[in-house]
Motif scaffolding. Structure first.
Motif, PDB file in Angstrom:
ATOM      1  N   GLN A  67     -44.209  10.852   3.658  1.00 11.49           N
ATOM      2  CA  GLN A  67     -44.952  10.806   2.402  1.00 11.49           C
ATOM      3  C   GLN A  67     -44.285  11.590   1.283  1.00 11.49           C
ATOM      4  O   GLN A  67     -44.649  11.455   0.128  1.00 11.49           O
ATOM      5  CB  GLN A  67     -46.375  11.349   2.616  1.00 11.49           C
ATOM      6  N   GLY A  68     -43.337  12.436   1.613  1.00 10.73           N
ATOM      7  CA  GLY A  68     -42.665  13.218   0.589  1.00 10.73           C
ATOM      8  C   GLY A  68     -42.910  14.703   0.769  1.00 10.73           C
ATOM      9  O   GLY A  68     -43.912  15.135   1.337  1.00 10.73           O
ATOM     10  N   ARG A  69     -41.956  15.485   0.246  1.00 15.15           N
ATOM     11  CA  ARG A  69     -42.030  16.940   0.410  1.00 15.15           C
ATOM     12  C   ARG A  69     -43.294  17.532  -0.187  1.00 15.15           C
ATOM     13  O   ARG A  69     -43.935  18.409   0.396  1.00 15.15           O
ATOM     14  CB  ARG A  69     -40.812  17.597  -0.237  1.00 15.15           C
ATOM     15  N   GLY A  70     -43.678  17.057  -1.371  1.00 10.25           N
ATOM     16  CA  GLY A  70     -44.850  17.617  -2.031  1.00 10.25           C
ATOM     17  C   GLY A  70     -46.117  17.445  -1.227  1.00 10.25           C
ATOM     18  O   GLY A  70     -46.928  18.375  -1.103  1.00 10.25           O
ATOM     19  N   ARG A  71     -46.311  16.258  -0.661  1.00  9.36           N
ATOM     20  CA  ARG A  71     -47.511  16.032   0.144  1.00  9.36           C
ATOM     21  C   ARG A  71     -47.500  16.897   1.390  1.00  9.36           C
ATOM     22  O   ARG A  71     -48.532  17.448   1.795  1.00  9.36           O
ATOM     23  CB  ARG A  71     -47.599  14.555   0.505  1.00  9.36           C
TER      24      ARG A  71
END
Length: 349
Positions: free
Chosen positions: A86-90
Motif C-alpha cells: 500500500q505504500g510507505r505512508g500507509r
C-alpha cells in the motif's frame, strides 16, 4: 547499558519505534539485530518496536521471524502484516495507530540515520515539552548526507528549500520519515496519502493545526545495500520523480503562498504607479509619447489585480482545508483496505 537508559525495568514502553519494510530479505536480519541492540542499550526494556510488513513478496517475513525468535523479542517487538503493498505512508500510519507509548518515533529499520537517532528524538521531546513533534534533518548545521548520490542531494536540498519557502516555517527537512511525535498529537490525525507524500501531508496538517515542530541535526548515511540498489541498472527508482513533484506542488498550493502573492500584488501595483507617473510627466512636458508607458502601467495594474485574486483564493483554500482538518482531527473512519494483522508474536490458536 547507556547512562541515559532507565535505571529500573519499566512495565510499559516509554517509546514506540515504527519501521515499515517491503521486500527487505537481504538486510532485514542484520537491520533488526542492530536496531534491537541499540534500543536495549539505550532504553532497557522500556520500548516497543513495531515492524510493519507492507505486502512484501520475498522472504522478508520468514527471515524476520527467525531473527526475532533468536533474539527472544516476543515481549518488545510486534510485526504487523498485510498481503498487498500500500505504500510507505500507509505502513507508517498503521504502525503509529498501534503504538502504545507516549512518544512515537518513525525511522528506517537499518539505522541509516545513526544508532542513537531514536534516543535523540525521544530526548528532544522530553527536554522540550512545548514541542509536539521533532524532525531529524541533514540540512541543519551539524547534519549531513553521506554516500548519497549527488543527484539525490541536489533534489532533496532544492525541494526542501522550495517547500520551506511556501510553508513559511523553519523546518529544513519536510519530506523525511525519521521523526518523533507525541502519540496524543499524531494518532488522531487523519491522513490520505499512502506513499512518500505522507510525510509532507503530516507536516502540512500538523503545522496548519497549530502544532509546534523542532528539528535536530542528523546524518543520513546510505549503507551498502542502498548503494547497490541505486546503482543497479535494471532497478527502477522507488521515487517516481514526476508524481513526487506534482504531489509536492499540490501541497504547496494550499500551504502558505498568500504572503507571496500579496508581495507580488504590491510590487506590480507600485511598478504600475511608477509607469503611470512617468507617462503623466511625459504628457505634461511633451518630452515623448506617453501612451506606451501608460499601457505598461495599466497592464501592471491588471497583473496586480490577478495576484490579489490568487492571494484571496489561496487564503480561502487554506482556511477551508484547515477547517476540514480540524473537523476530522480525532475522528475514526473505517479502513478502506484490509487491516493489518498481528503476525508476531504468534497469536495463540
Amino acid at each position: 547499558m547507556d547512562q541515559n537508559a532507565p535505571k529500573t525495568v519499566a512495565t510499559y514502553p516509554i517509546v514506540s519505534v515504527v519501521c515499515p519494510l517491503f521486500n527487505e530479505e537481504a538486510i532485514i536480519e542484520r537491520a533488526v539485530q542492530r536496531m534491537l541492540m541499540n534500543l536495549r542499550q539505550q532504553f532497557g526494556e522500556a520500548f516497543e518496536l513495531i515492524l510493519v510488513n507492507d505486502g512484501s513478496k520475498d522472504k522478508s517475513l520468514e527471515r524476520l521471524f527467525g531473527v526475532l525468535v533468536a533474539e527472544r523479542a516476543e515481549k518488545q517487538v510486534r510485526v504487523l502484516s498485510y498481503p498487498i503493498n500500500q505504500g510507505r505512508g500507509r505502513a507508517i500510519k498503521i504502525g503509529i495507530d498501534e503504538a502504545t507509548a507516549p512518544i512515537i518515533v518513525t525511522t528506517e529499520a537499518d539505522c541509516s540515520w545513526g544508532d542513537d537517532i531514536v534516543q535523540r528524538l525521544h530526548a528532544e521531546l522530553v527536554a522540550h515539552p512545548e514541542a509536539d513533534f521533532v524532525i531529524a534533518s541533514p540540512h541543519r548545521e551539524g547534519g549531513s548526507l553521506v554516500n548519497v548520490s549527488p543527484a539525490r542531494v541536489f533534489l532533496t536540498q532544492a525541494g526542501n528549500r522550495l517547500i520551506r519557502l511556501f510553508f513559511d516555517s523553519s523546518v529544513t527537512m519536510n519530506t523525511g520519515m525519521t521523526r518523533g511525535y507525541r502519540a496524543a498529537v499524531i494518532q488522531p490525525l487523519l491522513t490520505e496519502e499512502n506513499g512518500k507524500e505522507f510525510h509532507l501531508e503530516v507536516l502540512l496538517k500538523l503545522l496548519g493545526l497549530g502544532f509546534r515542530a523542532r528539528e535536530i541535526p542528523a546524518t543520513l548515511t546510505w549503507l551498502d545495500h542502498k548503494l547497490q540498489r541505486d546503482g543497479a541498472a535494471k532497478r527502477k527508482s522507488s521515487t517516481k520523480i514526476f508524481k513526487t513533484i506534482t504531489s509536492h506542488l499540490r501541497f504547496i498550493a494550499i500551504a502558505q503562498p498568500v504572503r507571496h502573492f500579496a508581495f507580488l500584488t504590491a510590487l506590480a501595483a507600485l511598478l504600475g504607479c511608477g509607469f503611470i507617473a512617468a507617462a503623466v510627466a511625459m504628457l505634461v512636458t511633451h518630452a515623448a509619447p506617453a501612451i506606451y508607458l501608460a499601457l505598461v502601467g495599466l497592464i501592471l495594474f491588471v497583473i496586480a489585480l490577478l495576484f490579489a485574486g490568487f492571494s484571496i483564493l489561496f487564503f480561502q483554500l487554506r482556511e477551508l482545508a484547515r477547517t476540514n482538518w480540524m473537523q476530522g482531527y480525532g475522528a475514526r473512519t473505517p479502513p478502506t483496505a484490509k487491516p493489518a494483522e498481528l503476525v508476531f508474536p504468534v497469536k495463540a490458536s
